[in-house]
Write an enzyme that holds these catalytic residues in place. Structure first.
Site, short mmCIF file in Angstrom:
data_model
loop_
_atom_site.label_atom_id
_atom_site.label_comp_id
_atom_site.label_asym_id
_atom_site.label_seq_id
_atom_site.Cartn_x
_atom_site.Cartn_y
_atom_site.Cartn_z
N HIS B 193 0.63 -1.35 0.15
CA HIS B 193 -0.04 0.20 -0.15
C HIS B 193 0.93 1.09 0.06
CE1 HIS B 193 -3.22 -3.15 1.81
NE2 HIS B 193 -3.70 -2.08 1.14
N ARG B 223 -15.70 -4.19 1.96
CA ARG B 223 -15.62 -1.96 2.06
C ARG B 223 -15.84 -2.07 -0.07
NH1 ARG B 223 -10.58 -0.64 0.83
NH2 ARG B 223 -11.51 1.77 0.98
N ASN B 225 -14.32 0.78 -3.23
CA ASN B 225 -13.24 1.47 -3.48
C ASN B 225 -13.39 2.24 -4.72
OD1 ASN B 225 -10.86 2.67 -3.50
ND2 ASN B 225 -9.59 1.22 -3.26
N GLU B 265 -14.18 -1.19 -6.43
CA GLU B 265 -13.95 -1.79 -6.37
C GLU B 265 -14.89 -2.78 -5.03
OE1 GLU B 265 -9.37 -1.97 -7.11
OE2 GLU B 265 -10.12 -1.96 -5.66
#
Lengths: 320, 355, 198
Positions: B193, B223, B225, B265
């Site tokens: 990252h 989640r 993105n 995503e």
């Protein structure tokens, strides 16, 4: 909700192994399959012991890929607060109990070119599952298992039968001891060592390995601490605005849960870090017993692991 | 539910398209009129019927064409799928997870018949009927991870967990937002990252790591993105950036409506039981601006989000140069009316565009 | 002065350390060029008596001073590549507890670290200290070719000829930083190269 997912299970086999250790087999009540797991995982067993709900972690020792049942071995601790006594005295064949999904805080490093297992007493249990896993994967391993005497050496005969070349036994009553310095210095590069047993043994292995220049990342250990009884004390939970009395034979975490305040947990043995709680104010001394907080954190008086640690003094205020 | 699979391309002539059904279920990633990084994790245990959240591994109308596109990418560059030697067990875990989930969630499309370790897998959309021995690589044409992820939409990063850290030690990555598995394989969570601006300073990755390390068996999380892509190009890889980068400059006020895509995503996280590894499926959904603008709430909100996004993020997401043109287009769909909270289209309750 | 202060960077960029003596019965040191100074800094008779030192001078003149330390074994290699078979042979027979010290350029340390990791030591256990050249070993993300000794940004890939900009994103597995086409969105618009740390 705290902790791992739950499984409704029933006890389908109780097998006393020796004077101190009894094995329990669990199957799903609905007859379905249990999740597979990785060697070294534990399950948290819920016990309804009078008014107290006890949640004790036990290493899963069965074949991790066998989904028909789980087995655990429980060593009776006559000095403890009663979790193991409950398992030995109260649990009967056919009893329904809640156990948790497997959680692994002691997993194999699958990159290892060799796995060196060091077990002390009941610390043998996670290795039984890891050995089954490695046998399936054709892994390279070796076990050194120390016990008080042959009679108390749970599973020693079975291990010697199945794995005569990999199993090495040591009995205290015959003055046998692991020759640790030579054992460690002779290991090929890429070996990982795993130790499970009493605190003294874990410290001995970690210190010897460090002195011989072993990298920290190659030394793995697991010691679940059972919460110890202690003097009763009071705690104020600031966020939920409650005052809770912690009894002699219950842990701070159990007392918090008894009052309906949800606190996260996984291992309940001072190892996983989940129940770490902020101390807002205190007047007295902490009895820190966990493996999680650093010495500085323990000295700071700003954090406590309520699963195994206690408090002695006038007042304690937690952010729960 | 019967899915009509599209025959479409994600390259060259770009015949990719979303049906009305696909637009309505598009995972619009903004729950309010602004955006900043957050860990924004929630449990992945189903969701509204028909939504992309409903099943463990969503299968939609793009399935067959996406799998053809993946096969093309792998033909050209086999390094997009790699697994370090110790990750084979995690590969079997993943194969089991996907086969079991898909056969239970889409019984009309997938079947799994197990007799001990003798497994038979039927994938009707791709015309596969294959018997093999579970845990025996010699009975599969590829390694277990590659075999199953050639049949599952989205990228897959398989993360080993050790020493209180996650390690990107295996993956199938052909629909990525400009990162290279071949380069990143073997890195830890903070390292892969590293190029993301701002989030490190905000402590986002420390918190995310802590959350992910504690994801347990039977309790997956998810989640969203997002980023932007010109043309419905799935394979926006660094490997091919020297070829596709130039496409960003082909955007004009006349073609932006159908050429500019919001790329979302859906990231999910599952603990893998036998290996104790973590799998991180990253499923990519594309939607053109013009299709998004058919939902009045999304039109209003997207304009506000893109307008107010910090420059650093617009640069990192690769659309800083095109932002003025995007805003010219999007502002037509923002009449200044308030928007309802949450990501859902709310077509029945939100007012039509009054401009 | 052989020490260089690298500017603070992203989390994937390696942070090289300062060598220190660690406990252990066996020590392997691999040093390149000015890396000799880092060895001279920590050497004691007791340590060197347990040390296998592999040294790649690259035109420097430290050999006599290193030999004077009386390492248990000393090997002077003309290049890292020429030393590689020997390094692998030494690692093959080594036992847990072996201490590894790497010092020299980023390229040499990165590649040697890979060899040590391949036999199972975690990278966190391998000591490093940067000395000498600050040139980088770069991988072209497009053609995968490695270009050694890159000192300027952007640079030309020695394999495919694309103009690449120098990222700080680093792969331990490849022992290389990432190079990405600099003019991908505007073909032919290549900025004037300048030193990486200018």
């Amino acid at each position: 909700m705290s902790g791992a997912e739950k499984i409704q299970a029933k006890v389908t086999e109780i097998t006393p192994l020796n004077e101190l250790v009894t094995r329990f087999r669990f199957e799903r009540i609905d007859g379905g399959q249990l999740p597979t797991f990785s060697g070294g995982a534990h399950t948290v067993v819920e016990m309804q012991d009078g008014g107290i709900t006890r949640l004790n972690p036990y290493s899963l020792m069965s074949d991790p890929f066998d989904q028909s049942s789980y087995t655990i071995s429980v060593r009776r601790d006559d000095e403890g607060r009663g979790g193991s006594l409950f398992m030995h005295r109260q649990v009967k064949l056919g009893d329904e109990m809640t156990i948790s999904y497997p959680v692994n805080l002691f997993s194999l490093d699958l990159r290892a070119r060799k796995h060196l297992f060091l077990a002390g007493g009941i610390g043998i249990t996670p290795f039984l599952a890891q050995i089954k896993q490695l046998e399936l994967l054709h892994g390279h391993w070796e076990l050194h298992y120390a016990c008080r005497n042959h009679a108390l050496a749970s599973y020693a005969d079975q291990l010697t039968d199945r794995h005569p070349n990999e199993t090495h036994l040591y009995y205290d009553d015959q003055n046998q001891q692991i020759d640790l310095e030579n054992l460690l210095s002779g290991q090929p590069l890429g070996t990982h060592v795993y130790v499970c047993g009493p605190k003294g043994m874990i410290d001995w292995v970690r210190n010897t390995a460090a002195a011989e220049g072993w990298p920290e990342d190659c030394v793995h250990y697991e010691e679940f601490l059972a919460p110890q009884p202690g003097k009763p004390f009071e705690v104020r939970l600031a966020a939920s605005d409650k005052v809770v009395h912690v009894g002699e034979n219950e842990s701070l975490l159990e007392a918090i849960e008894r009052e309906g305040v949800d606190a996260p947990y996984l291992c309940r043995g001072g190892a996983c870090g989940q129940c770490e709680t902020v101390v807002l104010d205190h007047d007295g001394n902490f009895v820190h017993r966990d493996h999680w907080l650093t010495d500085e954190e323990k000295a700071s008086g700003k954090k406590i692991m309520p699963c195994v640690s206690r408090f002695e003094g006038k007042s304690l205020v937690l952010d729960r | 539910m019967t899915i009509q699979f599209n025959d479409e391309s994600f390259r060259d002539d770009y015949t990719f398209h979303n049906s009305d059904w696909a637009i309505k279920r598009f995972p619009f990633p903004f729950h309010e009129d602004s955006y900043m990084y957050s860990v924004n994790m929630e449990q992945h245990r189903g969701g509204p019927e028909g939504s992309v959240y409903e099943m463990r591994f969503d299968v939609d109308e793009h399935y067959v064409s996406e799998m053809k596109d993946r096969a093309m990418v792998l033909d050209q560059d086999p390094l997009r799928c790699q697994s370090l030697p110790h990750m084979t067990l995690a590969g079997w875990d993943l194969l089991e997870l996907i086969m079991v989930s898909k056969s239970e969630d889409y019984p009309e499309l997938f079947e799994l018949h197990r007799n001990g370790n003798q497994w038979r897998w039927i994938n009707k959309p791709l015309g596969i009927d294959h018997s093999f021995t579970f845990m025996d690589e010699t009975t599969l044409p590829y390694g277990p991870m590659e075999y199953i992820t050639r049949q599952a939409q989205g990228d897959f990063a398989v993360l080993d967990q050790r020493d209180e850290m996650l390690w990107m030690d295996a993956g199938m990555v052909t629909t990525q937002a400009d990162w290279s598995l071949d380069f990143d394989i073997g890195m830890n969570f903070f390292e892969w990252h590293a190029p993301v601006p701002k989030a490190h300073e905000m402590g986002i990755f420390q918190r995310a790591l802590k959350f992910l390390l504690n994801i347990q068996q039977g309790a997956p999380a998810r989640r969203l993105n997002w980023t932007m892509t010109v043309n419905p190009l799935l394979d926006t890889s660094p490997e091919n950036y020297h070829k596709w980068g130039i496409q960003k400059t082909t955007l004009t006020p006349e073609n932006i409506a159908h050429k500019q895509h919001l790329r979302v995503e859906l990231q999910t996280f599952f603990r893998l039981p036998r290996s104790n590894a973590l799998v991180f499926p990253i499923r990519c959904y594309l939607c053109s601006f013009q299709d998004l603008m058919t939902v009045p709430k999304w039109g209003r909100r997207l304009h506000r989000v893109i307008r107010d996004l910090p420059e650093e993020l617009a640069t990192y997401k690769g659309f800083i140069d095109n932002r003025p043109m995007m805003l010219d287009y999007l502002s037509q769909f923002d009449d200044g009316l308030p928007t309802s909270p949450g990501i859902w289209p709310d077509l029945e309750t939100e007012p039509p565009l009054s401009k | 002065m052989s020490k260089f202060e690298f500017p603070k960077s992203i989390a994937s960029r390696p942070v090289w350390g300062t060598l220190e003596v660690r406990p252990g019965e066996h020590h392997l040191m691999i040093a390149e060029a000015e890396g000799a100074e880092a060895i001279l800094d920590i050497a004691t008779p007791d340590l060197m008596a347990k040390t296998h030192l592999i040294y790649i001078p690259k035109g420097t003149d430290y050999v006599e001073r290193l030999q004077a330390l009386k390492p248990a074994q000393f090997y002077e290699g003309p290049s890292y590549e020429a030393s590689l078979q020997r390094i692998r042979r030494v690692l093959e027979d080594a036992h847990m507890g072996l201490q590894v010290y790497l010092t020299g350029s980023e390229s040499m340390m990165g590649q040697a670290m890979n060899e040590v990791m391949a036999v199972g030591l975690p990278h966190t256990a391998i000591q490093t200290e940067h000395r000498g050249s600050v040139a980088r070993r770069m991988q072209c993300v497009h053609c995968k070719g490695i270009t050694e000794d890159v000192e300027v940004d952007p640079f030309v890939c020695a394999h495919c000829g694309l103009n690449l900009f120098v990222r700080d994103h680093y792969s331990r597995r490849l022992a290389a930083y990432q190079g990405v086409r600099v003019d991908a969105e505007d073909h032919g618009n290549v900025p004037e190269p300048k030193g990486i740390y200018e």
